[in-house]
Design a protein around this motif. Structure first.
Motif, mmCIF file in Angstrom:
data_model
loop_
_atom_site.group_PDB
_atom_site.id
_atom_site.type_symbol
_atom_site.label_atom_id
_atom_site.label_comp_id
_atom_site.label_asym_id
_atom_site.label_seq_id
_atom_site.Cartn_x
_atom_site.Cartn_y
_atom_site.Cartn_z
ATOM 1 N N SER A 1 0.898 -1.136 -0.090
ATOM 2 C CA SER A 1 0.080 0.031 -0.183
ATOM 3 C C SER A 1 0.750 1.214 0.002
ATOM 4 N N ALA A 2 0.417 2.182 -0.754
ATOM 5 C CA ALA A 2 1.116 3.364 -0.711
ATOM 6 C C ALA A 2 0.825 4.297 0.649
ATOM 7 N N PRO A 3 1.970 5.178 1.056
ATOM 8 C CA PRO A 3 1.693 5.999 1.938
ATOM 9 C C PRO A 3 1.015 7.376 1.928
ATOM 10 N N LEU A 4 -0.299 7.146 1.729
ATOM 11 C CA LEU A 4 -1.034 8.054 0.976
ATOM 12 C C LEU A 4 -1.108 9.464 1.787
ATOM 13 N N ALA A 5 -0.979 9.355 2.963
ATOM 14 C CA ALA A 5 -1.368 10.525 3.866
ATOM 15 C C ALA A 5 -0.108 11.646 3.746
ATOM 16 N N ALA A 6 1.202 10.679 3.812
ATOM 17 C CA ALA A 6 2.466 11.513 3.593
ATOM 18 C C ALA A 6 2.512 12.192 2.089
ATOM 19 N N LEU A 7 2.038 11.241 1.020
ATOM 20 C CA LEU A 7 2.161 11.796 -0.165
ATOM 21 C C LEU A 7 1.221 12.925 -0.380
ATOM 22 N N HIS A 8 0.120 12.940 0.156
ATOM 23 C CA HIS A 8 -0.904 13.914 0.097
ATOM 24 C C HIS A 8 -0.445 15.258 0.874
ATOM 25 N N GLN A 9 0.121 15.113 1.979
ATOM 26 C CA GLN A 9 0.642 16.279 2.625
ATOM 27 C C GLN A 9 1.752 17.021 1.916
ATOM 28 N N LEU A 10 2.791 16.214 1.349
ATOM 29 C CA LEU A 10 3.632 16.608 0.507
ATOM 30 C C LEU A 10 2.916 17.629 -0.871
ATOM 31 N N ALA A 11 2.092 16.777 -1.468
ATOM 32 C CA ALA A 11 1.373 17.483 -2.546
ATOM 33 C C ALA A 11 0.603 18.684 -2.329
ATOM 34 N N GLN A 12 0.152 18.798 -1.267
ATOM 35 C CA GLN A 12 -0.293 19.930 -0.897
ATOM 36 C C GLN A 12 0.481 21.137 -0.372
ATOM 37 N N GLN A 13 1.624 20.617 0.178
ATOM 38 C CA GLN A 13 2.531 21.730 0.600
ATOM 39 C C GLN A 13 3.296 22.344 -0.815
ATOM 40 N N HIS A 14 3.047 21.673 -1.762
ATOM 41 C CA HIS A 14 3.798 22.364 -3.054
ATOM 42 C C HIS A 14 2.899 22.566 -4.155
ATOM 43 N N GLY B 1 -10.856 -0.119 4.123
ATOM 44 C CA GLY B 1 -11.758 0.949 4.461
ATOM 45 C C GLY B 1 -13.276 0.638 4.855
ATOM 46 N N GLU B 2 -13.939 1.504 5.511
ATOM 47 C CA GLU B 2 -15.340 1.358 6.059
ATOM 48 C C GLU B 2 -16.360 1.392 4.881
ATOM 49 N N GLN B 3 -16.912 0.112 4.977
ATOM 50 C CA GLN B 3 -18.148 -0.287 3.779
ATOM 51 C C GLN B 3 -17.343 -0.180 2.418
ATOM 52 N N GLY B 4 -15.912 -0.627 2.559
ATOM 53 C CA GLY B 4 -15.014 -1.067 1.285
ATOM 54 C C GLY B 4 -14.634 0.198 0.564
ATOM 55 N N ARG B 5 -14.526 1.362 1.416
ATOM 56 C CA ARG B 5 -14.358 2.608 0.350
ATOM 57 C C ARG B 5 -13.024 2.814 -0.078
ATOM 58 N N GLY B 6 -11.990 2.069 0.474
ATOM 59 C CA GLY B 6 -10.810 1.721 -0.197
ATOM 60 C C GLY B 6 -9.495 2.323 0.635
ATOM 61 N N SER B 7 -8.461 2.590 -0.231
ATOM 62 C CA SER B 7 -7.260 2.827 0.599
ATOM 63 C C SER B 7 -7.186 4.443 1.129
ATOM 64 N N CYS B 8 -7.819 5.236 0.192
ATOM 65 C CA CYS B 8 -7.877 6.790 0.634
ATOM 66 C C CYS B 8 -8.793 7.031 1.779
ATOM 67 N N TRP B 9 -9.974 6.163 1.840
ATOM 68 C CA TRP B 9 -10.707 6.427 3.057
ATOM 69 C C TRP B 9 -9.962 5.870 4.369
ATOM 70 N N GLN B 10 -9.530 4.479 4.367
ATOM 71 C CA GLN B 10 -8.839 3.937 5.213
ATOM 72 C C GLN B 10 -7.637 4.751 5.775
ATOM 73 N N GLN B 11 -6.890 5.636 4.905
ATOM 74 C CA GLN B 11 -5.713 6.541 5.342
ATOM 75 C C GLN B 11 -6.252 7.860 5.531
ATOM 76 N N ALA B 12 -7.685 8.116 5.580
ATOM 77 C CA ALA B 12 -8.237 9.551 5.843
ATOM 78 C C ALA B 12 -7.608 10.458 4.813
ATOM 79 N N VAL B 13 -7.551 10.171 3.653
ATOM 80 C CA VAL B 13 -7.110 11.050 2.760
ATOM 81 C C VAL B 13 -8.072 11.283 1.434
ATOM 82 N N LYS B 14 -8.274 12.559 1.086
ATOM 83 C CA LYS B 14 -9.193 12.805 -0.293
ATOM 84 C C LYS B 14 -8.317 13.374 -1.257
ATOM 85 N N PRO B 15 -7.725 12.493 -2.254
ATOM 86 C CA PRO B 15 -7.134 13.269 -3.196
ATOM 87 C C PRO B 15 -7.908 13.840 -4.195
ATOM 88 N N ASP B 16 -7.153 14.805 -5.041
ATOM 89 C CA ASP B 16 -7.915 15.678 -5.827
ATOM 90 C C ASP B 16 -8.548 14.895 -6.969
#
Length: 383
Positions: free
Chosen positions: A184-197, A213-228
């Motif tokens: 699995s990707a470290p989505l929270a860290a990647l998302h934070q870096l993207a936002q900073q730049h 993730g809850e109800q099978g909502r996937g990796s982003c939901w599981q890591q509390a990330v909402k990518p663009d």
């Protein structure tokens, strides 16, 4: 050199490199088993992670949809192919994953190609995890933007890339669960870096949606990330086919105007969309299936301890065994088939040179005895 000579040379090179691909017709196949040339096998190569491809509710929904809407869309979504079921499913997906909009695509490959081709300009750059899916990397390499890869699942490597100058916009690209390594990707860290730049993050969650993730909502939901931009596909845990982009309103409208794969392709048939709506309900209600899949994964990993081949650090349904050389991977897959276990050998160029592997995929449909049989064969073959 003529066209024919060029083709023959390329084919011969593939054969010599042990990379020649062939299709195998199945008389029957589901998440647990398949029949080929009159022989039956346990199936450890499907992406049908929840075993929904033969779910009676989903099959019935497709049949009822076909009876009402016919078997085809009859045109692109911009002409006559956009019907009430598509409208409803797009809204259901958007609500489920917490986005303003969802757009349906005929496949995940088409979605990734369309989005990157529509967005990326010559002054832009795309920073992609080096193990991102071929559909992402190919689209990026064919776009006018500059493509730079960063070391797999290494946020510090992305940070170094982001620190470099760019006169345009930056798109960071990754998978949620990687299709060949199963990690699995470290989505929270990647998302934070993207936002900073001030960069956008695109996550292809083909192998995470429906599974985690809850109800099978996937990796982003599981890591509390909402990518663009979030891509989900329906050919894995949903058990059907197709894909969707989740995004904001303006981006959705932009894609409807400029995404050529979306504009000029025949739309997903409404009957198939009826099946997808039922599949979505099954995924949302699938906690028991996800629990069964987790148990199968744990059983396999515990039993695989001591195998001579390297296990990847993966807690997903994708459990690769790193073999190394192409010929050895093909030979090992053949030996497993002789013992009634169908496992695919994955070779370059799909994976990097020297990392040919068996890509074992597990499903909620597998029984404990199925897992034990695979482990028995692997240990016997590895001795």
């Amino acid at each position: 050199m003529s066209w024919s000579q060029r083709i023959q040379q390329a084919l011969e090179q593939r054969r010599q490199n042990g990379q020649y691909r062939q299709r195998t017709p199945c008389q029957q196949a589901d998440a647990r088993s398949l029949s080929i040339a009159g022989a039956d096998y346990l199936n450890f190569s499907a992406n049908d992670y929840l075993g929904l491809s033969h779910h009676p509710r989903i099959v019935n929904a497709w049949q009822q949809g076909a009876a009402r809407y016919g078997v085809g869309a009859g045109g692109s979504a911009h002409i006559t192919g956009f019907r009430t079921p598509q409208v409803d499913l797009e809204q259901q997906l958007a609500d489920w994953l917490g986005y303003p909009r969802a757009l349906l695509f005929i496949s995940g490959f088409a979605a990734n190609q369309a989005i990157i081709a529509a967005l990326a300009g010559k002054d832009d750059r795309i920073l992609a995890d080096k193990l991102s899916h071929a559909s992402l990397l190919e689209a990026a390499s064919h776009s006018p933007a500059t493509l730079r890869r960063f070391a797999h699942n290494q946020p510090q490597a992305l940070a170094a890339r982001l620190a470099g100058p760019c006169s345009g916009e930056t798109l960071v690209v990754t998978e949620g669960v990687f299709s060949m390594d199963g990690d699995s990707a470290p989505l929270a860290a990647l998302h934070q870096l993207a936002q900073q730049h001030n960069a956008w993050l695109l996550v292809d969650d083909a192998h995470g949606i429906g599974v985690c993730g809850e109800q099978g909502r996937g990796s982003c939901w599981q890591q509390a990330v909402k990518p663009d931009l979030q891509i989900i596909t329906f050919g894995k845990a949903f058990g059907v086919s197709g894909a969707a982009l989740l995004c904001d309103d303006d981006t959705a409208e932009f894609m409807l105007q400029f995404a050529r794969h979306l504009i000029y392709s025949t739309a997903i048939p409404p009957a198939q969309v009826c099946a997808l709506q039922e599949a979505l309900r099954c995924v949302q209600q699938g906690d028991e299936l996800r629990q069964r899949l987790r148990q199968n994964i744990a059983r396999f990993r515990a039993g695989a301890d001591g195998l001579r081949w390297q296990m990847m650090n993966a807690d997903s349904a994708i459990q690769p065994l790193l073999v190394g050389e192409e010929g050895a991977a093909v030979e090992l897959a053949a030996r497993l088939r002789q013992q009634g276990c169908w496992v695919s050998a994955i070779r370059p160029p799909t994976v990097p040179p020297g990392t040919a592997r068996l890509r074992i995929t597990l499903s909620a449909a597998h029984l404990p005895d199925d897992i034990d049989r695979l482990l028995e064969v692997l240990h016997a073959t590895g001795d």
